[in-house]
Design a protein around this motif. Structure first.
Motif, PDB file in Angstrom:
ATOM      1  N   GLU A 270      17.172  20.746 -25.577  1.00 23.67           N
ATOM      2  CA  GLU A 270      15.984  19.927 -25.376  1.00 23.67           C
ATOM      3  C   GLU A 270      14.780  20.828 -25.146  1.00 23.67           C
ATOM      4  O   GLU A 270      14.775  21.648 -24.235  1.00 23.67           O
TER       5      GLU A 270
ATOM      6  N   GLN B 207      12.550  10.955 -36.001  1.00 20.27           N
ATOM      7  CA  GLN B 207      12.370   9.734 -35.225  1.00 20.27           C
ATOM      8  C   GLN B 207      11.820   8.628 -36.126  1.00 20.27           C
ATOM      9  O   GLN B 207      10.953   8.868 -36.963  1.00 20.27           O
TER      10      GLN B 207
ATOM     11  N   HIS C  42      14.069   3.840 -28.229  1.00 20.02           N
ATOM     12  CA  HIS C  42      13.714   4.849 -27.229  1.00 20.02           C
ATOM     13  C   HIS C  42      13.354   6.133 -27.965  1.00 20.02           C
ATOM     14  O   HIS C  42      14.193   6.727 -28.637  1.00 20.02           O
ATOM     15  N   CYS C  43      12.112   6.579 -27.877  1.00 21.49           N
ATOM     16  CA  CYS C  43      11.661   7.792 -28.548  1.00 21.49           C
ATOM     17  C   CYS C  43      10.831   8.639 -27.592  1.00 21.49           C
ATOM     18  O   CYS C  43      10.151   8.119 -26.715  1.00 21.49           O
ATOM     19  N   TYR C  44      10.890   9.956 -27.775  1.00 16.40           N
ATOM     20  CA  TYR C  44      10.042  10.852 -26.994  1.00 16.40           C
ATOM     21  C   TYR C  44       8.697  10.997 -27.705  1.00 16.40           C
ATOM     22  O   TYR C  44       8.531  10.596 -28.857  1.00 16.40           O
TER      23      TYR C  44
ATOM     24  N   SER D 150      20.836  15.828 -24.343  1.00 19.09           N
ATOM     25  CA  SER D 150      19.894  15.073 -25.178  1.00 19.09           C
ATOM     26  C   SER D 150      20.581  14.739 -26.500  1.00 19.09           C
ATOM     27  O   SER D 150      21.617  15.305 -26.850  1.00 19.09           O
ATOM     28  N   TYR D 151      19.996  13.811 -27.239  1.00 12.66           N
ATOM     29  CA  TYR D 151      20.691  13.303 -28.423  1.00 12.66           C
ATOM     30  C   TYR D 151      19.730  12.549 -29.328  1.00 12.66           C
ATOM     31  O   TYR D 151      18.578  12.259 -28.974  1.00 12.66           O
ATOM     32  N   THR D 152      20.217  12.231 -30.512  1.00 11.68           N
ATOM     33  CA  THR D 152      19.536  11.318 -31.422  1.00 11.68           C
ATOM     34  C   THR D 152      20.575  10.377 -32.029  1.00 11.68           C
ATOM     35  O   THR D 152      21.684  10.814 -32.373  1.00 11.68           O
TER      36      THR D 152
ATOM     37  N   TRP E 243      16.934   5.932 -31.367  1.00 15.01           N
ATOM     38  CA  TRP E 243      17.232   6.159 -29.956  1.00 15.01           C
ATOM     39  C   TRP E 243      17.370   7.665 -29.765  1.00 15.01           C
ATOM     40  O   TRP E 243      18.379   8.258 -30.128  1.00 15.01           O
ATOM     41  N   ASN E 244      16.329   8.285 -29.221  1.00 18.56           N
ATOM     42  CA  ASN E 244      16.278   9.740 -29.139  1.00 18.56           C
ATOM     43  C   ASN E 244      15.868  10.182 -27.748  1.00 18.56           C
ATOM     44  O   ASN E 244      14.967   9.605 -27.148  1.00 18.56           O
ATOM     45  N   GLN E 245      16.530  11.186 -27.256  1.00 21.06           N
ATOM     46  CA  GLN E 245      16.209  11.734 -25.944  1.00 21.06           C
ATOM     47  C   GLN E 245      15.975  13.226 -26.114  1.00 21.06           C
ATOM     48  O   GLN E 245      16.853  13.946 -26.569  1.00 21.06           O
ATOM     49  N   GLY E 246      14.797  13.689 -25.752  1.00 20.96           N
ATOM     50  CA  GLY E 246      14.501  15.109 -25.885  1.00 20.96           C
ATOM     51  C   GLY E 246      13.002  15.322 -25.967  1.00 20.96           C
ATOM     52  O   GLY E 246      12.229  14.373 -26.117  1.00 20.96           O
TER      53      GLY E 246
END
Length: 465
Positions: A121, A153, A159-161, A209-211, A237-240
């Motif tokens: 991340e 993305q 959920h997006c950064y 973190s993931y996508t 749905w992405n975390q980072g």
């Protein structure tokens, strides 16, 4: 002497081990004053859509994260410490994902991810700007030589950064096509999911973190070239936090990476130049056999079926001051279980070496730099020098030895680097847990790197960036 002249003089590769005729040839000059000046940020236009027109077919620019970050730290000390923290996470992830024991445990606890990448991340170091969709919308993408997927993305985001460009909207692209669960493309994923007839992907990263999203076929614009029907992950749905990048361009050796998907179009070949620190220019990334230069020194790629995404090279030894160290080649070999070996990685900054090899390497360097004032260790480094007030210093040469006899001798600025704003320089290597060697981007900077995947070689030089 300018940096370019220094690189041209000291970047030499030979097919057999050479014997130098004089003691002076075992040393080189590090321009301390020039390296400290290079730590200052230089302006580069952030709006680069027009720059794609300057590139040829299959070619784009590479930008360092400091060039696209909206608010990079002004002082070198802070940026350096942040970089080292990212690097520790990156290496931990690669070492874990390349550990046979770790992999078996991870499989038992798997939550269905099909790819585990080394990217952490926020740890993306280098970026390219490519077009996605029809019409093309340009996005910054992290490049990762240790990852086997392309993803971006997508709207509508569950959920997006935050990213620097508008999030890609597949509804506005005429070339976006979802991949069905029965498709052969979906079968390329190790553990694909299925939702309402559409192939689902999920990529987990080392820090959690993931996508997640839908696999699709889409058109990618690379320089002046359109690559149609590229399989990409459309992440909803992405975390980072990838420094504002829209996603990741995987350049790994597997079939789902961008390189793997290009296949016969480029012959599994690409080349890149990571421009030296402190330059206001950009590097380059080019695909196709035309990117492979004449005169490069070719080192064999090593097959590791346990971890096919990474580019393993035949590292066989290390040298300091023109002498090869007494380190067994077995220290750098891939074991029968796939552990160990030496990986070329664009995302790792500092080269890691097995502890035994690192200690011998460091001690040999220390023995030939007793004339330089020492400084306390900083961050991950245990070998540092106080060069405040020096204009230039003389340091011993540092070399990588490869199977087949090739030798890569690094420019001084690629192994003794400024670690703060006060003139502290550190030996840019560190010990690696579990025996895996990683050749990082600091050691690659300014050197033309070519990957010939079809024939199984990586080339160094002959040109500098």
């Amino acid at each position: 002497m300018t940096v370019v002249k220094t690189l041209l003089f000291f970047l030499f590769l030979t097919i057999t081990t050479t014997t130098c005729s004089s003691l002076a040839s075992h040393f080189e000059q590090l321009n301390v004053e020039e390296e400290m000046t290079a730590t200052k940020l230089k302006n580069l236009p952030k709006e680069t859509e027009d720059l794609e027109e300057e590139q040829g077919n299959w070619k784009v620019q590479i930008l360092h994260r400091d060039k696209i970050s909206t608010a990079p730290a002004k002082d070198h000390t802070t940026r350096f410490n942040q970089r080292m923290k990212r690097d520790v996470k990156r290496v931990s992830s690669i070492v874990n994902s390349n550990s046979h024991a770790y992999t078996e445990a991870a499989e038992e606890a798997s939550f269905g991810s099909d790819v585990v990448s080394g990217t952490e991340e926020g740890s993306g170091e280098y970026f390219v700007r490519i077009g996605i969709g029809s019409p093309a919308t340009y996005q910054y993408m992290v490049i990762d030589s240790g990852s086997d997927i392309v993803w971006v993305q997508c709207q509508p985001c569950d959920h997006c950064y935050n990213q620097s460009d508008p999030i890609f909207n597949p509804a506005l692209s005429a070339s976006f096509t979802g991949v069905s669960c029965s498709s052969s493309v979906c079968d390329q994923l190790d553990d694909a999911g299925c939702h309402q007839g559409r192939c689902r992907y999920e990529v987990a990263y080392g820090d959690g973190s993931y996508t997640r999203g839908t696999l699709a076929l889409e058109t990618i614009t690379l320089g002046r070239t359109l690559i149609r029907n590229t399989a990409i992950g459309c992440g909803t749905w992405n975390q980072g936090m990838f420094v504002g990048a829209a996603g990741l361009l995987g350049l790994g050796a597997g079939p789902m990476s961008f390189v793997g998907q290009l296949g016969g179009q480029t012959g599994g070949a690409f080349a890149y130049c990571l421009l030296s620190r402190g330059s206001a220019s950009s590097g380059s990334l080019q695909f196709g056999r035309q990117a492979l230069p004449l005169g490069a020194a070719w080192v064999p790629l090593i097959s590791n079926p346990f971890f096919p995404s990474f580019y393993y090279v035949g590292l066989s030894g290390l040298g300091v001051g023109g002498s090869r160290l007494n380190i067994s080649e077995d220290v750098f070999r891939v074991t029968d279980l796939g552990d160990g070996g030496a990986v070329m990685d664009t995302g790792t900054a500092v080269t890691r070496l097995p502890t035994l090899a690192y200690h011998a390497f460091r001690d040999a360097f220390l023995a030939q730099t007793t004339n330089l004032p020492r400084a306390p260790g900083l961050s991950i480094f245990d070998t540092c020098y106080d060069l405040n007030g020096f204009v230039t210093v003389r340091v011993p040469t540092v070399s990588f030895y490869f199977s087949g006899g090739q030798i890569l001798t690094l420019p001084a600025r690629n192994f003794l680097i400024p670690a703060d704003d006060a003139g502290t320089f550190c030996f840019a290597f560190a010990a690696s847990p579990l025996g895996l060697s990683i050749i990082g981007n600091i050691q690659q900077e300014g050197i033309q790197i070519s990957i010939d995947g079809d024939n199984g070689f990586v080339g160094f030089g002959p040109n500098v960036c």
